[in-house]
Design an enzyme around this catalytic site. Structure first.
Site, PDB file in Angstrom:
ATOM      1  N   GLU A 186     -12.185   0.158 -10.559  1.00 27.16           N
ATOM      2  CA  GLU A 186     -11.774  -0.742 -11.656  1.00 27.16           C
ATOM      3  C   GLU A 186     -12.705  -0.762 -12.856  1.00 27.16           C
ATOM      4  OE1 GLU A 186     -11.910  -1.646  -8.405  1.00 27.16           O
ATOM      5  OE2 GLU A 186      -9.767  -1.591  -7.949  1.00 27.16           O
ATOM      6  N   THR A 244      -0.691   0.938 -10.546  1.00 26.65           N
ATOM      7  CA  THR A 244      -1.998   0.339 -10.242  1.00 26.65           C
ATOM      8  C   THR A 244      -2.901   1.294  -9.475  1.00 26.65           C
ATOM      9  OG1 THR A 244      -3.087  -1.694  -9.493  1.00 26.65           O
ATOM     10  CG2 THR A 244      -1.364  -0.776  -8.050  1.00 26.65           C
ATOM     11  N   ASP A 248      -4.370  -9.882  -8.494  1.00 25.61           N
ATOM     12  CA  ASP A 248      -4.663  -8.940  -9.579  1.00 25.61           C
ATOM     13  C   ASP A 248      -3.481  -8.166 -10.180  1.00 25.61           C
ATOM     14  OD1 ASP A 248      -4.537  -7.579  -7.131  1.00 25.61           O
ATOM     15  OD2 ASP A 248      -6.586  -6.839  -7.191  1.00 25.61           O
ATOM     16  N   GLU A 294       0.837  -1.208   0.000  1.00 25.92           N
ATOM     17  CA  GLU A 294       0.000   0.000   0.000  1.00 25.92           C
ATOM     18  C   GLU A 294       0.869   1.253   0.000  1.00 25.92           C
ATOM     19  OE1 GLU A 294      -3.128   0.064  -0.472  1.00 25.92           O
ATOM     20  OE2 GLU A 294      -3.953  -1.849   0.211  1.00 25.92           O
TER      21      GLU A 294
END
Ligand SMILES: *[C@@H]1O[C@H](CO)[C@@H](O)[C@H](O)[C@H]1NC(C)=O
Ligand SMILES: *[C@@H]1O[C@H](CO)[C@@H](O)[C@H](O)[C@H]1NC(C)=O
Ligand SMILES: *[C@@H]1O[C@H](CO)[C@@H](O)[C@H](O)[C@H]1NC(C)=O
Ligand SMILES: *[C@@H]1O[C@H](CO)[C@@H](O)[C@H](O)[C@H]1NC(C)=O
Ligand SMILES: *[C@@H]1O[C@H](CO)[C@@H](O)[C@H](O)[C@H]1NC(C)=O
Length: 525
Positions: free
Chosen positions: A421, A513, A267, A121
């Site tokens: 997403e 991301t 992912d 993170e």
């Protein structure tokens, strides 16, 4: 298909066999893009509302709790929302917010932390946010940077943070421990780590090396990644070519399971395989080969069509070679990622497959009472992957049967926590095709989120996308609302720019991301 070029259908071998240094050669034609000033103005207003609430009630803490008008230090107390908002404030050319954030960055104390630190993170939000800010402020948005001392602090703070985080890689294998503590920096002592948290560091850490000229950061992340590129033991770790398990033993480097998919926990490992090739096709050609294998296997073994709506395509998860018919909002990034790879590898089939996945994620939005998609959903496969009504492929529960018939999925977890997403995939679908229906889908989603999630001084996660009013507020505004959701809502309607994705792959940036644009290596020098 809008995109046509010399290659038709599958071209796995030519993609794999391409010379390491060749990079993309043929170009997809560039569509005409439309901009919508009234829509971008509405998205900017939503950004301003969120920023004002955060700045008033939470800054310089991490996240706004918009209903109680207080803050949470859920990301170690360094001002996560501010750092995560920087690249969005930049592309929106919101000069006031940009100056507020830059002034904050030089004051962050990265030597002390509130709570345990997640390497993953911290990398995607803070390192990614700082490096992207630096790349944009030294590139197309340099007019928003007024003070060289403050600009240099953006990069030196990134380096300082990484220097403190480096301890995570000090393990017998070099696979990082995702959990660290500061003052002094030390590992929490985890035994295992997952492919998403190991495999979503390499872009940020490599970019830091390329910007500072110090190779150590990239080398650390690439060493951890090496265990994912050659997963062992093979029989357990790689049930389908390129599709791998989730958890590894940090001490041995061996996989502990063969369960996975394009879902949370896995992912962005897949996402970064192709994005590293986009970042630098010379150094990361082998990453692209692994991505091609994963996409080919996904088309062949995971593409599933709900029995009630066989025109929809969702990607199944798997446990070994057994498909599991469950997916997530998180997994909907797969559509955009496969489209992006299709553009770079000149694979029209990938683009078409990605557009099919995009349309199916769109269905998860338009089928609910709020027109926002759920966190987790299930479906019954049409019998092609696993026979209908067998124990692994049961019908919808009675209470959801009607919904499944109408929608093609049923809801397992109905919350919406301000995730990006689905909009992310609309963005790639639009930039690949120029088809304005994707802008309309994004606008429809913006209106739904803006109506349902606006709460108190900002926007809040909600409990139930299938209740007209969202079923209750969680009183929490995630930092990725700034970094990702608002940026995709904005960019898909905005003017063309050097950092916008282009169908002919001529853009200068690749997005991490967390939707922080980083300058491609080939465009940096
Ligand atoms: C630039 O920022 C630094 C650090 O905040 C400050 O000390 C300096 O006065 C600023 N310089 C100018 C020209 O504004
Ligand atoms: C990881 O491997 C080490 C060394 O073989 C072993 O002692 C430990 O129990 C393993 N941990 C897990 C969670 O598998
Ligand atoms: C996309 O969906 C259409 C309609 O269901 C189908 O005919 C086509 O084969 C799909 N394309 C790919 C690449 O899966
Ligand atoms: C599966 O079960 C449902 C009833 O739960 C039935 O309506 C349906 O025909 C069955 N499908 C097959 C292919 O057996
Ligand atoms: C978005 O929500 C805000 C806050 O409720 C509202 O003021 C604004 O008009 C909405 N924007 C649109 C385009 O509906």
């Amino acid at each position: 298909m809008r995109l046509t070029n010399g290659l038709v259908g599958l071209c796995t071998l030519c993609a794999v066999a391409a010379p390491a240094a060749a990079g993309p050669t043929r170009r997809n034609p560039k569509p005409t893009y439309q901009s919508h000033p009234e829509r971008t103005a509405a998205v900017k207003a939503a950004f301003q509302r969120s920023w004002d609430g955060y700045y008033k009630y939470a800054f310089p803490h991490d996240s706004l709790q918009p209903i109680s008008n207080t803050f949470s230090d859920d990301r170690n107390g360094w001002g996560a929302s501010a750092v995560d908002a920087l690249s969005t404030a930049l592309v929106m050319e919101n000069n006031e917010a940009v100056q507020q954030i830059i002034a904050h960055i030089q004051n962050i104390d990265f030597d002390t932390a509130v709570g345990d630190i997640s390497l993953f993170e911290t990398t995607i939000r803070y390192l990614g946010g700082l490096l992207s800010g630096y790349d944009l402020l030294t590139g197309p948005l340099k007019s928003l940077s007024t003070n060289k001392t403050q600009l240099d602090a953006v990069l030196s703070q990134a380096k300082h943070l990484a220097d403190n985080l480096k301890i995570a890689f000090d393990t017998p294998t070099g696979i990082p421990d995702n959990d660290i503590l500061f003052s002094p920096p030390r590992r929490a002592g985890s035994q295992t780590n997952s492919i998403a948290t190991i495999g979503t560091l390499v872009m940020e850490w490599t970019r830091l090396s390329d910007l500072t000229g110090e190779p150590v950061y990239g080398e650390l992340a690439q060493k951890g990644e090496s265990y994912l590129l050659d997963p062992q033991p093979k029989a357990l770790a790689e049930p389908f070519p390129g599709l791998i398990g989730t958890n590894l033993n940090i001490t041995t480097g061996q996989f502990l399971d063969g369960r996975g998919g394009w879902v949370g926990g896995d992912d962005s490992f897949y996402e970064y395989l192709i994005k590293m090739y986009i970042y630098d096709p010379v150094r990361f050609s082998s990453y692209k080969d692994r991505w091609v294998l994963a996409v080919e296997s996904s088309i062949k073994y995971l593409a599933s069509h709900p029995v009630s709506h066989p025109e929809l395509t969702f990607l199944a998860m798997y446990s070994g070679t057994t498909p599991l018919f469950v997916s997530q909002h998180l997994a909907c990034f797969d559509a955009g990622n496969i489209i992006l790879g299709g553009l770079y590898l000149n694979e029209p089939e990938y683009i078409e497959f990605g557009l099919n996945l995009t349309a199916s994620c769109h269905d998860t939005y338009t089928s609910t009472a709020t027109r926002i998609g759920p966190e987790t959903f299930r479906w019954q496969d049409d019998g092609k992957l696993l026979s209908t009504n067998s124990s692994g492929n049961p019908p919808a529960p009675a209470a959801q049967a009607e919904f499944f018939k109408k929608a093609g999925f049923w809801i397992q977890d109905g919350q919406y926590v301000l995730r990006p997403e689905v909009i992310e995939s609309y963005y790639y679908a639009y930039r690949a095709t120029g088809d304005t229906k994707y802008q309309d889908w994004a606008w429809d989603a913006f209106l739904a989120v803006n109506k349902t999630c606006a709460a108190g001084s900002g926007y809040s996660a909600i409990d139930n996308v299938n209740a007209a009013d969202g079923g209750g507020f969680q009183d929490f505004q995630e930092s990725f609302w700034f970094a990702e959701v608002l940026k995709y809502f904005y960019l898909i309607q905005a003017d063309d720019a050097e950092y916008q994705i282009q169908a002919d792959t001529s853009e200068s940036y690749v997005f991490n991301t967390e939707c922080h644009p980083l300058k491609k290596y080939s465009k940096s020098y």
